[in-house]
Structures are given as C-alpha cells and as structure tokens.
Design a protein around this motif. Structure first.
Motif, PDB file in Angstrom:
ATOM      1  N   PHE A 121      -7.627  -0.223   1.119  1.00 28.43           N
ATOM      2  CA  PHE A 121      -6.176   0.026   0.071  1.00 28.43           C
ATOM      3  C   PHE A 121      -5.400  -1.186   0.914  1.00 28.43           C
ATOM      4  O   PHE A 121      -4.805  -1.755   0.182  1.00 28.43           O
ATOM      5  CB  PHE A 121      -5.945   1.302   0.775  1.00 28.43           C
ATOM      6  CG  PHE A 121      -4.530   1.690   0.450  1.00 28.43           C
ATOM      7  CD1 PHE A 121      -4.058   1.790  -0.814  1.00 28.43           C
ATOM      8  CD2 PHE A 121      -3.702   1.418   1.584  1.00 28.43           C
ATOM      9  CE1 PHE A 121      -2.660   1.870  -1.015  1.00 28.43           C
ATOM     10  CE2 PHE A 121      -2.306   1.840   1.267  1.00 28.43           C
ATOM     11  CZ  PHE A 121      -1.734   1.938  -0.005  1.00 28.43           C
ATOM     12  N   ILE A 125      -3.394  -4.227  -1.544  1.00 30.82           N
ATOM     13  CA  ILE A 125      -2.039  -4.291  -2.082  1.00 30.82           C
ATOM     14  C   ILE A 125      -1.478  -5.558  -1.441  1.00 30.82           C
ATOM     15  O   ILE A 125      -0.481  -6.114  -1.882  1.00 30.82           O
ATOM     16  CB  ILE A 125      -1.228  -2.819  -1.735  1.00 30.82           C
ATOM     17  CG1 ILE A 125      -1.252  -2.628  -0.391  1.00 30.82           C
ATOM     18  CG2 ILE A 125      -1.902  -1.793  -2.452  1.00 30.82           C
ATOM     19  CD1 ILE A 125      -0.228  -1.478   0.131  1.00 30.82           C
ATOM     20  N   ARG A 126      -1.840  -5.685  -0.128  1.00 33.01           N
ATOM     21  CA  ARG A 126      -1.081  -7.070   0.563  1.00 33.01           C
ATOM     22  C   ARG A 126      -1.732  -8.292   0.338  1.00 33.01           C
ATOM     23  O   ARG A 126      -1.086  -9.321  -0.009  1.00 33.01           O
ATOM     24  CB  ARG A 126      -0.787  -6.555   2.111  1.00 33.01           C
ATOM     25  CG  ARG A 126      -0.482  -5.357   2.372  1.00 33.01           C
ATOM     26  CD  ARG A 126      -0.184  -4.797   3.825  1.00 33.01           C
ATOM     27  NE  ARG A 126       0.057  -3.519   4.118  1.00 33.01           N
ATOM     28  CZ  ARG A 126       0.888  -3.025   4.824  1.00 33.01           C
ATOM     29  NH1 ARG A 126       1.640  -3.841   5.556  1.00 33.01           N
ATOM     30  NH2 ARG A 126       0.858  -1.546   4.992  1.00 33.01           N
ATOM     31  N   ASP A 256       0.331   9.123  -2.944  1.00 39.35           N
ATOM     32  CA  ASP A 256       1.559   8.757  -3.455  1.00 39.35           C
ATOM     33  C   ASP A 256       1.011   7.480  -4.702  1.00 39.35           C
ATOM     34  O   ASP A 256       1.187   7.729  -5.986  1.00 39.35           O
ATOM     35  CB  ASP A 256       2.428   8.121  -2.563  1.00 39.35           C
ATOM     36  CG  ASP A 256       1.837   7.172  -1.627  1.00 39.35           C
ATOM     37  OD1 ASP A 256       0.544   6.878  -1.491  1.00 39.35           O
ATOM     38  OD2 ASP A 256       2.439   6.854  -0.613  1.00 39.35           O
ATOM     39  N   TYR A 317       7.888   8.090   2.214  1.00 43.17           N
ATOM     40  CA  TYR A 317       7.053   7.225   1.235  1.00 43.17           C
ATOM     41  C   TYR A 317       7.229   7.717  -0.042  1.00 43.17           C
ATOM     42  O   TYR A 317       7.205   6.931  -0.866  1.00 43.17           O
ATOM     43  CB  TYR A 317       5.399   7.335   1.643  1.00 43.17           C
ATOM     44  CG  TYR A 317       5.081   6.915   3.013  1.00 43.17           C
ATOM     45  CD1 TYR A 317       5.124   5.352   3.106  1.00 43.17           C
ATOM     46  CD2 TYR A 317       4.847   7.683   4.198  1.00 43.17           C
ATOM     47  CE1 TYR A 317       4.910   4.981   4.515  1.00 43.17           C
ATOM     48  CE2 TYR A 317       4.540   7.020   5.459  1.00 43.17           C
ATOM     49  CZ  TYR A 317       4.715   5.673   5.611  1.00 43.17           C
ATOM     50  OH  TYR A 317       4.389   5.380   6.669  1.00 43.17           O
ATOM     51  N   ASN A 370      11.047   0.940   6.126  1.00 45.69           N
ATOM     52  CA  ASN A 370      10.221   1.150   4.823  1.00 45.69           C
ATOM     53  C   ASN A 370      11.152   0.845   3.245  1.00 45.69           C
ATOM     54  O   ASN A 370      12.281   1.309   3.660  1.00 45.69           O
ATOM     55  CB  ASN A 370       9.738   2.569   4.528  1.00 45.69           C
ATOM     56  CG  ASN A 370       8.765   2.979   5.857  1.00 45.69           C
ATOM     57  OD1 ASN A 370       9.381   3.052   6.858  1.00 45.69           O
ATOM     58  ND2 ASN A 370       7.465   2.845   5.627  1.00 45.69           N
ATOM     59  N   PRO A 371      10.579   0.603   2.487  1.00 42.64           N
ATOM     60  CA  PRO A 371      11.371  -0.059   1.154  1.00 42.64           C
ATOM     61  C   PRO A 371      11.784   1.181   0.272  1.00 42.64           C
ATOM     62  O   PRO A 371      12.483   1.003  -0.681  1.00 42.64           O
ATOM     63  CB  PRO A 371      10.298  -0.768   0.405  1.00 42.64           C
ATOM     64  CG  PRO A 371       8.956  -0.257   0.914  1.00 42.64           C
ATOM     65  CD  PRO A 371       9.143   0.310   2.191  1.00 42.64           C
ATOM     66  N   GLU A 372      10.813   2.311   0.078  1.00 39.70           N
ATOM     67  CA  GLU A 372      10.770   3.144  -1.074  1.00 39.70           C
ATOM     68  C   GLU A 372      12.365   3.779  -1.341  1.00 39.70           C
ATOM     69  O   GLU A 372      12.512   3.483  -2.627  1.00 39.70           O
ATOM     70  CB  GLU A 372      10.069   4.416  -0.825  1.00 39.70           C
ATOM     71  CG  GLU A 372       8.461   3.995  -0.782  1.00 39.70           C
ATOM     72  CD  GLU A 372       7.933   3.522   0.709  1.00 39.70           C
ATOM     73  OE1 GLU A 372       8.780   3.343   1.536  1.00 39.70           O
ATOM     74  OE2 GLU A 372       6.717   3.067   0.625  1.00 39.70           O
ATOM     75  N   TYR A 428       5.629  -5.382   5.047  1.00 40.19           N
ATOM     76  CA  TYR A 428       6.249  -4.811   3.693  1.00 40.19           C
ATOM     77  C   TYR A 428       7.763  -4.857   3.778  1.00 40.19           C
ATOM     78  O   TYR A 428       8.467  -4.805   2.962  1.00 40.19           O
ATOM     79  CB  TYR A 428       5.619  -3.503   3.416  1.00 40.19           C
ATOM     80  CG  TYR A 428       5.973  -2.301   4.321  1.00 40.19           C
ATOM     81  CD1 TYR A 428       7.428  -2.044   4.928  1.00 40.19           C
ATOM     82  CD2 TYR A 428       4.843  -1.792   4.816  1.00 40.19           C
ATOM     83  CE1 TYR A 428       7.451  -1.143   5.921  1.00 40.19           C
ATOM     84  CE2 TYR A 428       5.175  -0.799   6.039  1.00 40.19           C
ATOM     85  CZ  TYR A 428       6.417  -0.324   6.344  1.00 40.19           C
ATOM     86  OH  TYR A 428       6.565   0.516   7.235  1.00 40.19           O
ATOM     87  N   THR A 456       2.469  -1.850  -5.827  1.00 43.40           N
ATOM     88  CA  THR A 456       3.099  -0.936  -4.874  1.00 43.40           C
ATOM     89  C   THR A 456       3.876  -1.791  -3.570  1.00 43.40           C
ATOM     90  O   THR A 456       4.433  -1.066  -2.695  1.00 43.40           O
ATOM     91  CB  THR A 456       2.246   0.012  -4.307  1.00 43.40           C
ATOM     92  OG1 THR A 456       2.915   1.195  -3.717  1.00 43.40           O
ATOM     93  CG2 THR A 456       1.016  -0.429  -3.699  1.00 43.40           C
TER      94      THR A 456
HETATM   95  C1  DMJ Z   1       3.738  -0.132   1.342  1.00 41.33           C
HETATM   96  O1  DMJ Z   1       2.764  -0.992   2.017  1.00 41.33           O
HETATM   97  C2  DMJ Z   1       3.217   0.180   0.147  1.00 41.33           C
HETATM   98  O2  DMJ Z   1       4.487   0.635  -0.788  1.00 41.33           O
HETATM   99  C3  DMJ Z   1       2.442   1.417  -0.005  1.00 41.33           C
HETATM  100  O3  DMJ Z   1       2.226   1.799  -0.997  1.00 41.33           O
HETATM  101  C4  DMJ Z   1       2.879   2.651   0.941  1.00 41.33           C
HETATM  102  N1  DMJ Z   1       4.115   2.260   1.618  1.00 41.33           N
HETATM  103  C5  DMJ Z   1       4.202   0.961   2.143  1.00 41.33           C
HETATM  104  C6  DMJ Z   1       5.773   0.774   2.681  1.00 41.33           C
HETATM  105  O4  DMJ Z   1       6.308   1.856   3.220  1.00 41.33           O
END
Ligand code: DMJ
Length: 477
Positions: A121, A125-126, A256, A317, A370-372, A428, A456
């Motif tokens: 996972f 994403i990264r 999520d 998140y 965190n960015p959300e 992130y 994401t």
């Molecule tokens: C990020 O690595 C991604 O957005 C991931 O889906 C879950 N959240 C972290 C950052 O909080």
C-alpha cells in the motif's frame, strides 16, 4: 549647518523607525493573515524550500528526515528514496526546477532490484504514484520504464487466491509476506487491500497493458463482493480465505482510501462497474455511518452486519471525505462535514489522531502534520469559491507554524494538547500537506484544479492525458 545635520539625522532616524515598524507589521500580517493570495503561496513555497534544504542537508539518500535529531531514517533495511520521490510533484508545481531535475536523476539511478519486503500500500501511493507523477510532468520515457519496472515488482503481491494483495512483497524475489494484526495468517486492512485503481490504471494506460488495472480491480471487487447485507465492508480480511477477521466498518484509516479510489478513479477511467461499486458504497455510507450528533454531522464506526454503533470516533485521516463528497457533487454533506472538522481543529489548533466525539475525549493524542483537513478545505474552496475556506486554510497554516515549525523544518507532535514535539517529518508533508497549502494560495491561472486528479498522496495527474475511449481498451473494461 550643525542644525541642518541634526535635522537630517532626525529625519533619517524617523524614516528608519517608520520602515522598521511597517516591516514588522507586514511580517506579522503575513504570519497571521496574509494580505494577498500570492504572498500566502510564496510564504508556503519558502517553507517548502527551507524544509527541503533540511532533508537534503541532513537526510539525503534516506527515506525520511528526523528534523529534531537532524538525521535520516529508513523504513526498511535499504532506502527506497521515499522523501524525494514523494516531494517531486510539489517542487514541480512550485516551479523549483533545479530540485526536480536532481530528483528525476536520483529516481532514474534507483535500482529496484532490492532484497527487501515493502508494504504494498505505502509504496504504491508514494513510490509508484510519485514516479508516475514525474512521468506525467516530464514525459520522459526512462521514468516510465522505471515505473513499469516498479509496478512489475509489485504485481506478485496480487497473486493470492482471492485477488486481494498480500501485505508485503520482496522487490527482488517477488516473495510475499505479511500480517497486519487482527487475526492469524495473512491479514490486511481494506485500505491496504484496495487502493490501487488510480496508479495501476495509469500504468495500464501508459504501458497499454490491462494487467495492472485488472489486478487492482480484482482486489477492489474482492472487497466489494464481500460486503454485508447492509452494503458495508469490515476492516480486516484474510487475503487467502477472504474471511473478515474484524467486522468494524468506518471511513477511518484502514478503510478510507478504498472508498476514495472507487470514487476518484472513475474521474480518469469511467469504468461502469467501478462507478456502480462507488454508488452502492456511497449509499451505504450515508445510511449507516452518517449521523447528527450535537448539531453536527459525524461519520461513526458501526458493525458491518448489524449496523450497531461500535464507536463514536473520528480519526484525522477521515477528514479526506469532504473532498471526495465535493468532487462527487454532494456539496451539502461535504460542507456540513467540513464544518465538523473545522470545529475539531479549532478545539486543539491541530487534529488529534483519534477523537471520541460522544465522550469529548482525545483517544490517540499525536498529530503528524497530516494533510487531509487542508485537502478538503482546498477542494471546497475550489469548488464553491466561498472565501471562508481559504480563511480556514490560513488558520491551519498559522497553527501548524506555531506548533510544529522548528529550526530546520517542521515536526510532528506527541500530544495535541501539550504540543510536545516528536522527532519525525512524514514524507507526505512534502507530497501533500505543503502542496495543498500552496495550491490554496495560487489563483486559477497558476493552477487549474479542474484539469487534474490527485491520488491519495496528492500526486497530480492531468486529466487530458487520458483519453476515455483509449482507456477502456488499455485498461480492459
Ligand atoms: C497519506 O499517506 C495518504 O493520504 C494515505 O491515504 C493516508 N494518509 C496519509 C497522510 O495522512
């Protein structure tokens, strides 16, 4: 003569004092509430440059910067260069060319033939997402070859009896392993099981080979097909038997991005089967998670089979969800949900990792840059143009600077109540958090939100690069 000199000196002193006062005022203004959107974007960009220089000085070649001890840290036995690959798309949007060229060369020199087990996972994403974003930006075929090589090394993880990937794969041998907890055997959570439709769809498109997208879709379908009669997934599943090992159902970390990808992937690749999966999921979310509590909209945690409430909690998140709702056109719920997140932020001037809203209690107190919440406020600002969302983003920026800015970059905190610093700067933060802050301050001529889709991890992909008719062929739907 003497008198004139005295007068000149006094005037000079007065002018200097006035200038100093006005500089102080403009600095304070720009720290608290930037006058113009340009100056806000510039301020974020300067912080990206400062934080990136810190990574380069103290941690270059490592996955992560430890900003307080000023050293590097690797996730595994060997570095995968996660910070640079993750940071690239933010540096590119900021127009920092020397930095992006350096990272492109670094990524090209990377040899993926590494005898390490990597979490499927996280690297999807990264690293895969990051490499594809470099390709999206440069169209350099060597970068695409690197991404395809990496994707091929991930594929053995999907070779399970259910099609749900194993937790980890060895990049060199293709051997698989992994148990995420919550039960014996090869168990994985739903987000780890099914967050691949975007990256693997893009890979199939560029490689003109459906095998990647088909593997991702099989995994997402395997989760969807095991939904309960209420239309809900659990949170942990055995990869080999397809049995749920835990039946909690929610929007939080652990589930999520399964939902996020059902919705977002169809923006690039309008696969009717995935669309139907998303529509059914949205219905179940609205019916079983959503609730009014204390005059606000929350999304609770329930049992997948009975719908009974397991926990009234929110994790930082799940602040991603207003962005998905807004992109999906459900502005009413998106705005109400965003209000709830903004309320929680203002309670602590940060979001705790988990908060129990019925008990008004912090459950997990740490916060990791965190960015959300910034992401969702950014989407809502772009989609509604309501200026309040930009004001909220500026408040988040001010608060994050107050709690978390350190001598060289930024750091996480152990506890949102005490703001006790934690020696970690997640990759992130470069990929997502600073990107969304920056883009919020850029006007539409600088960046057209509607022209891109973000994975994401906030890696942007130009929608016009993907022709829907060709996508159906290349992805095989
Ligand atoms: C990020 O690595 C991604 O957005 C991931 O889906 C879950 N959240 C972290 C950052 O909080």
């Amino acid at each position: 003569m003497k008198k004139n000199r005295f007068l000149r000196a006094s005037l000079l002193l007065l002018a200097t004092l006035l200038l100093a006062a006005s500089c102080k005022e403009s600095k304070e203004t720009s720290e608290v509430s930037p006058e113009s959107e340009i100056s806000f974007a510039d301020e974020v960009k300067a912080e990206m440059q400062r934080s990136w220089s810190a990574y380069k000085e103290y941690a270059w070649g490592y996955d992560v910067l430890l900003p307080l001890s000023k050293k590097g840290f690797n996730w595994y036995e060997e570095s995968l260069g996660i910070s640079p690959i993750d940071a690239y798309s933010t540096l590119a949007l900021m127009g920092l060319e020397a930095e992006t060229q350096e990272i492109e060369a670094y990524a090209l020199a990377m040899d993926w033939d590494k005898d390490v087990y990597v979490q499927i996972f996280e690297v999807n994403i990264r690293i895969l997402g990051g490499l594809l974003a470099i390709y999206d930006h440069t169209q350099n075929p060597e970068v695409l070859a690197k991404a395809i090589d990496f994707g091929n090394r991930m594929l053995p993880a999907f070779d399970s009896p259910t099609g749900i990937p194993y937790h980890s794969v060895n990049l060199k041998t293709g051997a698989v392993s992994g148990n995420q907890g919550e039960g014996e055997g090869n168990v994985i959570n739903v987000a780890q099981a099914a967050t691949y439709l975007i990256e693997f769809g893009i890979l199939s498109y560029y490689a003109k080979d459906p095998k990647y997208y088909q593997a991702a879709k099989r995994a997402s379908k395997a989760i969807f097909d095991r939904r309960s009669e209420l239309g809900l997934p659990g949170d942990y599943i055995n990869v080999e038997t397809g049995e749920w090992t835990n039946t909690w159902s929610y929007l939080q970390a652990g589930v999520d991005s399964y939902y996020e990808y059902l919705m977002k992937s169809t923006v690039l690749f309008p696969d009717p089967e995935v669309k139907a999966m998303w529509e059914a999921s949205r219905e179940a979310i609205n019916t079983h998670y959503a609730e009014e509590f204390d005059g606000k909209l929350f999304y609770r945690c329930v049992d997948m089979n009975t719908g009974a409430v397991v926990k009234r909690s929110m994790s930082l998140y799940d602040a991603f969800y207003p962005a998905v709702q807004a992109l999906d056109g459900d502005l009413e719920n998106a705005e109400r949900n965003m209000e709830t997140w903004n309320w929680l932020w203002n309670k602590y001037q940060l979001l705790p990792t988990r908060y129990l809203y019925e008990e008004d209690k912090v459950e997990y107190s740490n916060s990791e840059l965190n960015p959300e919440i910034v992401e969702s406020a950014y989407y809502l600002h772009q989609i509604t143009r309501d200026p309040k969302y930009l004001e909220w983003i500026k408040t988040y920026w001010k608060d994050m600077n107050t709690c978390c800015r350190n001598e060289v970059a930024f750091n996480a905190v152990e506890d949102v109540r005490t703001k006790e610093p934690k020696d970690y700067l997640a990759t992130y933060f470069y990929a997502e958090t600073l990107k969304y802050f920056y883009l919020a301050g850029v006007d539409q001529d600088g960046f057209d939100f509607n022209a891109y889709l973000f994975n994401t991890e906030a890696h942007p992909f130009k929608r016009s690069h993907f022709d829907p008719a060709l996508a159906a062929t290349y992805l095989g739907y």
